[in-house]
Scaffold this motif. Structure first.
Motif, short mmCIF file in Angstrom:
data_model
loop_
_atom_site.label_atom_id
_atom_site.label_comp_id
_atom_site.label_asym_id
_atom_site.label_seq_id
_atom_site.Cartn_x
_atom_site.Cartn_y
_atom_site.Cartn_z
N SER A 139 0.83 -1.20 0.00
CA SER A 139 0.00 0.00 0.00
C SER A 139 0.87 1.25 0.00
CB SER A 139 -0.90 0.04 1.24
OG SER A 139 -1.87 -0.99 1.19
N SER A 140 0.57 2.18 -0.90
CA SER A 140 1.28 3.45 -0.94
C SER A 140 1.10 4.17 0.39
CB SER A 140 0.71 4.35 -2.05
OG SER A 140 0.88 3.74 -3.31
N GLY A 141 2.19 4.77 0.88
CA GLY A 141 2.10 5.64 2.05
C GLY A 141 2.40 4.99 3.38
N VAL A 142 2.52 3.66 3.42
CA VAL A 142 2.75 3.00 4.71
C VAL A 142 4.07 3.43 5.38
CG1 VAL A 142 3.12 0.77 5.86
CG2 VAL A 142 1.19 1.07 4.30
N LYS B 122 5.46 6.28 5.24
CA LYS B 122 5.16 7.61 5.79
C LYS B 122 4.36 7.49 7.09
CE LYS B 122 4.00 12.13 5.63
NZ LYS B 122 4.99 13.17 5.84
N ASP C 75 6.77 1.27 -1.71
CA ASP C 75 5.40 1.30 -1.18
C ASP C 75 4.40 1.45 -2.32
OD1 ASP C 75 6.31 4.02 -1.54
OD2 ASP C 75 4.76 4.75 -0.16
N TRP D 290 2.33 1.88 -5.44
CA TRP D 290 2.72 2.45 -6.74
C TRP D 290 3.54 3.72 -6.52
CZ3 TRP D 290 -2.91 3.01 -9.11
CH2 TRP D 290 -3.53 1.75 -9.16
N HIS D 291 3.87 4.00 -5.25
CA HIS D 291 4.33 5.34 -4.90
C HIS D 291 5.81 5.59 -5.14
CE1 HIS D 291 5.22 8.36 -1.47
NE2 HIS D 291 4.91 9.04 -2.54
N ARG E 82 7.85 6.30 -10.75
CA ARG E 82 7.62 7.57 -10.03
C ARG E 82 8.91 8.08 -9.40
NH1 ARG E 82 2.86 5.26 -10.05
NH2 ARG E 82 1.03 6.54 -10.48
N PRO F 43 0.04 7.23 -15.68
CA PRO F 43 -0.83 7.88 -14.68
C PRO F 43 -1.84 8.76 -15.40
CG PRO F 43 1.50 8.14 -14.10
CD PRO F 43 1.45 7.58 -15.49
N VAL F 44 -2.98 9.02 -14.76
CA VAL F 44 -4.07 9.77 -15.42
C VAL F 44 -3.58 11.13 -15.90
CG1 VAL F 44 -5.01 10.71 -13.27
CG2 VAL F 44 -6.49 10.44 -15.26
N THR F 45 -2.61 11.69 -15.18
CA THR F 45 -1.95 12.90 -15.65
C THR F 45 -0.49 12.82 -15.22
OG1 THR F 45 -1.73 15.28 -15.33
CG2 THR F 45 -2.83 14.07 -13.59
N GLU G 254 1.29 15.73 -14.98
CA GLU G 254 1.65 17.14 -14.75
C GLU G 254 2.50 17.35 -13.49
OE1 GLU G 254 -1.99 19.59 -13.38
OE2 GLU G 254 -2.87 17.77 -14.21
N SER G 255 2.54 16.33 -12.59
CA SER G 255 3.40 16.45 -11.41
C SER G 255 4.87 16.42 -11.77
CB SER G 255 3.13 15.30 -10.44
OG SER G 255 1.77 15.15 -10.17
N TRP G 256 5.17 15.87 -12.91
CA TRP G 256 6.57 15.65 -13.28
C TRP G 256 6.89 16.39 -14.57
CZ3 TRP G 256 3.10 11.50 -12.48
CH2 TRP G 256 3.17 10.93 -11.20
N GLU H 29 -4.27 14.89 -10.42
CA GLU H 29 -2.83 15.09 -10.27
C GLU H 29 -2.34 14.53 -8.94
OE1 GLU H 29 0.67 16.79 -8.71
OE2 GLU H 29 -1.21 17.73 -8.13
N ALA I 62 -2.23 10.71 -8.90
CA ALA I 62 -1.15 10.26 -9.77
C ALA I 62 0.19 10.36 -9.04
CB ALA I 62 -1.12 11.09 -11.06
N LEU J 157 0.69 10.52 -5.72
CA LEU J 157 0.76 9.69 -4.52
C LEU J 157 0.80 8.20 -4.84
CD1 LEU J 157 -1.78 11.51 -2.15
CD2 LEU J 157 0.70 11.76 -2.27
N GLY J 158 0.50 7.86 -6.08
CA GLY J 158 0.46 6.44 -6.42
C GLY J 158 -0.71 5.74 -5.75
N LEU J 159 -1.83 6.44 -5.63
CA LEU J 159 -3.04 5.84 -5.07
C LEU J 159 -4.08 5.74 -6.18
CD1 LEU J 159 -3.30 7.71 -1.65
CD2 LEU J 159 -2.84 5.27 -1.98
N TYR K 177 -1.09 10.78 3.37
CA TYR K 177 -1.58 9.40 3.52
C TYR K 177 -2.30 9.18 4.84
CZ TYR K 177 1.40 8.39 -0.50
OH TYR K 177 1.98 8.39 -1.73
N PRO L 17 -3.51 1.26 6.28
CA PRO L 17 -3.01 1.93 5.08
C PRO L 17 -4.14 2.67 4.38
CG PRO L 17 -2.14 -0.31 5.21
CD PRO L 17 -3.15 -0.17 6.32
N ASP M 121 -5.25 2.98 1.44
CA ASP M 121 -6.14 2.27 0.50
C ASP M 121 -7.00 1.20 1.18
OD1 ASP M 121 -3.99 0.60 0.98
OD2 ASP M 121 -3.68 0.04 -1.12
#
Lengths: 332, 429
Positions: free
Chosen positions: A113-116, A118, A133, A135-136, A174, A197-199, A201-203, B192, B195, B197-199, B268, B314, B316
């Motif tokens: 899971s992304s963010g764990v 953190k 973590d 897709w992050h 990423r 990714p759907v956009t 624009e972050s990168w 955005e 994308a 955060l990868g969530l 998160y 987590p 998600d």
């Protein structure tokens, strides 16, 4: 035991300044040299305890981190989730607090899971190192990839890197988009829109669906692992079509300049994103990435736990305590 | 008649406007409105507004089934502290409120509560979206609103039949609009931020497709339709257009959708996870504008308590939802009235009180403050400034996404059927 309540972490490439990245890469040179010694071990982290906490299976990253920690003389505890109380319903927070109570200095975390990582950083005083973590992010992968490219070209400045494949679900992509652009490289993503990714624009990156249009004009072809489950989600019609449009075949590899590096974070799906013979070409540096991975992770552990302390924002002119990386053999 | 309670020195604000005056209460009724009234007990309302009690169209009381997160007792106490005199409980309990027996249990538990507890019923058995729940037997017990809240009814034909059946019973259907084939496996707004955060994110269209379908089915069947927690600019636009065309459509918006955006998810912290998800700044602006124009009729909290250990999962994996009952008034005054979108305090109270009361057919609430009206009132100081803390107030849970926000407006007293259930900002029972 860590006494600071502000232990430094490595959670994301985003958290690193360009100077910090450059310092880590320079320090990696030192640990590459250590790794080539007859006895590749130094006493830098003697007395420190490092825990590898992998909630998701991984062989290479876990071995790489544990090897790095051992070469720095840290004590390594390995927490295997399949045989642990996590499977009995223990929460991540209780798990980390239990491990911390044993007295640890750093925890290396992998989670699906992304963010764990953190979240964990808010529940422990130990340093948290993100070993991937969701897709992050996978910051040490990005560091070892940057190091590998740098070792061939001297620098990433002005270099052009194509990241090819399933960017959408990739923590490696990423991290690397941020790492490579931060170091001055140009990044072009090559994938069908369903795997982006759907956009973006972050990168500061561009994207194309046409792999053949970029092959002749890149310094690095960075291939991502393509997972079979993606077909079930209607992201690609078939593996056959994906390979035909995005796979790096010998025919396509012939369009690369001779010095273009072929890279892959592993594990490879030979015959899908990369044809078997391509992985054996002289400019394919996939095992070199793995070798560098150990040295990069030594540098990260040393920075976070050793006398380096640079990620704690110590003054940039402080030099590394040379005694800490003297050969173990000299002392014994 | 000798008054039991006099609310002295406040400004009365109800559907008929704003005026100075005392309010005298005897038994469960208002017995006097005017100057210099006296009674056994006086409530000083100097500097305060005295309004009809608030009515929440969207409250998760979690009982039966999830008493560790909230009970009817604790949730209704939070409601009273927030100025609410009536709440509409959502049916996604365990067991689901989809039969007369569960309705009876909830109403029974609600009888001792410091606010009126009404319950909605599920549209389909077990909220599974397969078979109509026995709406008539629930309607006989007073259920006026049916919803599968937590998910939307996916099947088009079943939804059409539900509308026809509900229209025949004279009850209202309310929809949580979310097309699951676009939202399954997602945990935040797609854009955005997701994308980066990868969530996995869900597009605004997951909500909008169902709003669009239900407007079409409402046209087909002639049934009234209420849209819950509207979160996207596209939904607001469709609802505005349908209303302009004269359709019998109402809609609500939640405080978090006019206060927070998807940027809040960047750490998160699953406290910020909610369905529908926190959206973009453009969506937030559209929700505010929709409330200001009245196209979104009501502010409904979607008060959704979750135990701390569940919100520490987590991002998600954590359950969606956040607390709201004790913050809705202050968030509305701060983010709607003070943000220069042309919404007045009176508009806010309309959206908190008489408009939702009318939508749900909760007749004793939201009534003008006049002799003979039921004494269901809120008294609040609109200028009281405070900082929202992490305690979670009277709720059993603490999933508060507004910690640290400076807001204005605090309830000092709540009167339920003539009883002061909140005094000096403190629950009396």
């Amino acid at each position: 035991m860590t006494t600071s309540t502000h232990a430094p972490h490595l959670l994301s490439v985003t958290d690193l300044t360009r100077d910090q990245i450059e310092e880590l890469l320079t320090l990696t040179d030192t640990f590459v040299e250590v790794s080539r010694r007859p006895i590749p071990k130094v006493p830098s982290l003697r007395g420190k305890t490092v825990v590898s906490l992998f909630f998701e299976d991984s062989t290479r990253t876990r071995l790489s981190f544990e090897t790095a920690a051992k070469r720095l003389s840290a004590d390594v505890m390995s927490f295997a989730v399949s045989s642990s109380s996590v499977n009995k319903g223990e929460s991540v927070r209780d798990t980390i607090e239990t491990i911390e109570a044993m007295g640890i200095d750093a925890v290396i975390v992998r989670h699906r899971s992304s963010g764990v990582p953190k979240q964990i950083s808010q529940w422990t005083n130990a340093s948290v190192i993100n070993a991937g973590d969701g897709w992050h992010q996978h910051p040490t992968q990005a560091l070892l990839d940057a190091y590998t490219i740098r070792s061939h070209f001297g620098s990433l400045e002005g270099r052009r890197v194509a990241i090819i494949g399933d960017v959408k679900h990739s923590r490696v992509a990423r991290s690397n988009m941020e790492m490579f652009t931060s170091l001055g490289a140009e990044v072009v993503l090559v994938a069908p829109r369903t795997l982006l990714p759907v956009t973006t624009e972050s990168w500061n990156v561009t994207a194309t669906q046409d792999i053949d249009s970029v092959l002749g004009d890149i310094d690095v072809a960075y291939l991502l692992r393509m997972q079979r489950e993606r077909m079930d989600e209607a992201l690609v019609p078939s593996m056959r079509e994906y390979s035909a449009d995005y796979g790096l075949t010998m025919e396509r590899a012939a369009k690369l300049r001779p010095d273009t590096l072929i890279m892959h974070p592993g594990p490879m799906n030979r015959g899908i994103e990369i044809e078997s013979e391509v992985a054996q070409l002289p400019n394919a540096v996939i095992t070199e990435q793995v070798f560098n991975g150990v040295a990069v992770r030594m540098a990260v552990l040393f920075m976070l736990l050793g006398s380096g302390l640079h990620l704690r924002n110590r003054a940039p002119d402080d030099s590394i305590d040379k005694e800490m990386i003297e050969m173990e053999g000299d002392q014994s | 008649m000798k008054a039991d309670i006099v609310i002295r020195g406040g400004t009365i604000l109800d559907e008929s406007g704003e005026r100075r005056g005392d309010v005298a209460i005897a038994g469960d009724r208002i017995v006097g409105v005017g100057d210099g009234l006296t009674g056994d007990r006086e409530i000083d309302a100097g500097g305060c507004l005295v309004t009809p009690g608030f009515v929440d169209l969207h409250t998760h009381l979690r009982q039966p089934g999830k008493e560790e997160a909230e009970t009817i007792e604790t949730g209704s106490r939070a409601a009273a502290l927030g100025g609410y005199t009536a709440v509409l409980a959502m049916p996604n309990t365990t067991p689901t409120i989809d039969s007369a027996s569960v309705v009876r249990e909830v109403l029974e538990l609600g009888r001792a509560a410091p606010c009126d507890v009404h319950t909605s019923g599920a549209i389909t058995v077990g909220r599974a979206g397969e078979q109509l729940a026995p709406m008539a037997e629930m309607a006989k017990l007073g259920v006026r609103v049916f919803t599968d809240d937590g998910s939307g009814v996916q099947d088009d034909r079943l939804m059409r039949r539900a509308m026809e059946y509900a229209a025949g019973l004279g009850v209202l259907l309310a929809q949580h609009c979310e097309v699951t084939s676009l939202s399954e496996g997602t945990c935040m707004h797609e854009g955005e931020v997701s994308a980066r955060l990868g969530l996995p994110g869900q597009p605004s269209e997951a909500e909008e497709l169902m709003v669009m379908r239900d407007i079409a089915l409402s046209r087909l069947t002639g049934a009234r339709m209420h849209f819950q927690h509207i979160s996207t600019a596209g939904s607001v636009a469709m609802i505005s257009a349908a209303k302009a065309a004269g359709m019998a459509i109402t809609a609500e918006a939640a405080p978090h959708h006019f206060t927070l955006t998807d940027e809040s998810c960047a750490g998160y912290d699953a406290t910020f996870k909610v369905h529908p998800p926190l959206r973009s700044a453009g969506d937030l602006a559209a929700v505010r504008a929709g409330l200001a124009s009245g196209d979104l009729d009501a502010i409904a909290t979607d008060h959704a308590p979750h135990a701390p250990q569940d919100k520490e999962l987590p991002f998600d994996k954590a359950p969606p939802g956040m607390l709201g009952l004790e913050y809705a008034l202050a968030l509305a005054l701060t983010n709607l009235v003070d943000s220069g979108i042309g919404m007045t305090v009176s508009d806010v109270i309309a959206a908190l009180s008489w408009k939702p009361a009318r939508i749900a057919g909760i007749d004793d609430h939201g009534r003008p403050i006049a002799v003979g009206s039921p004494a269901n009132l809120a008294v609040f100081d609109p200028e009281h400034r405070w900082c929202i803390d992490a305690s979670g107030g009277a709720s059993r849970s603490r999933n508060v996404p507004y910690v640290g926000m400076e807001v204005r407006g605090r309830v000092t007293a709540t009167i339920l059927a003539g009883e002061a259930v909140v005094l000096d900002g403190k629950a009396q029972r």
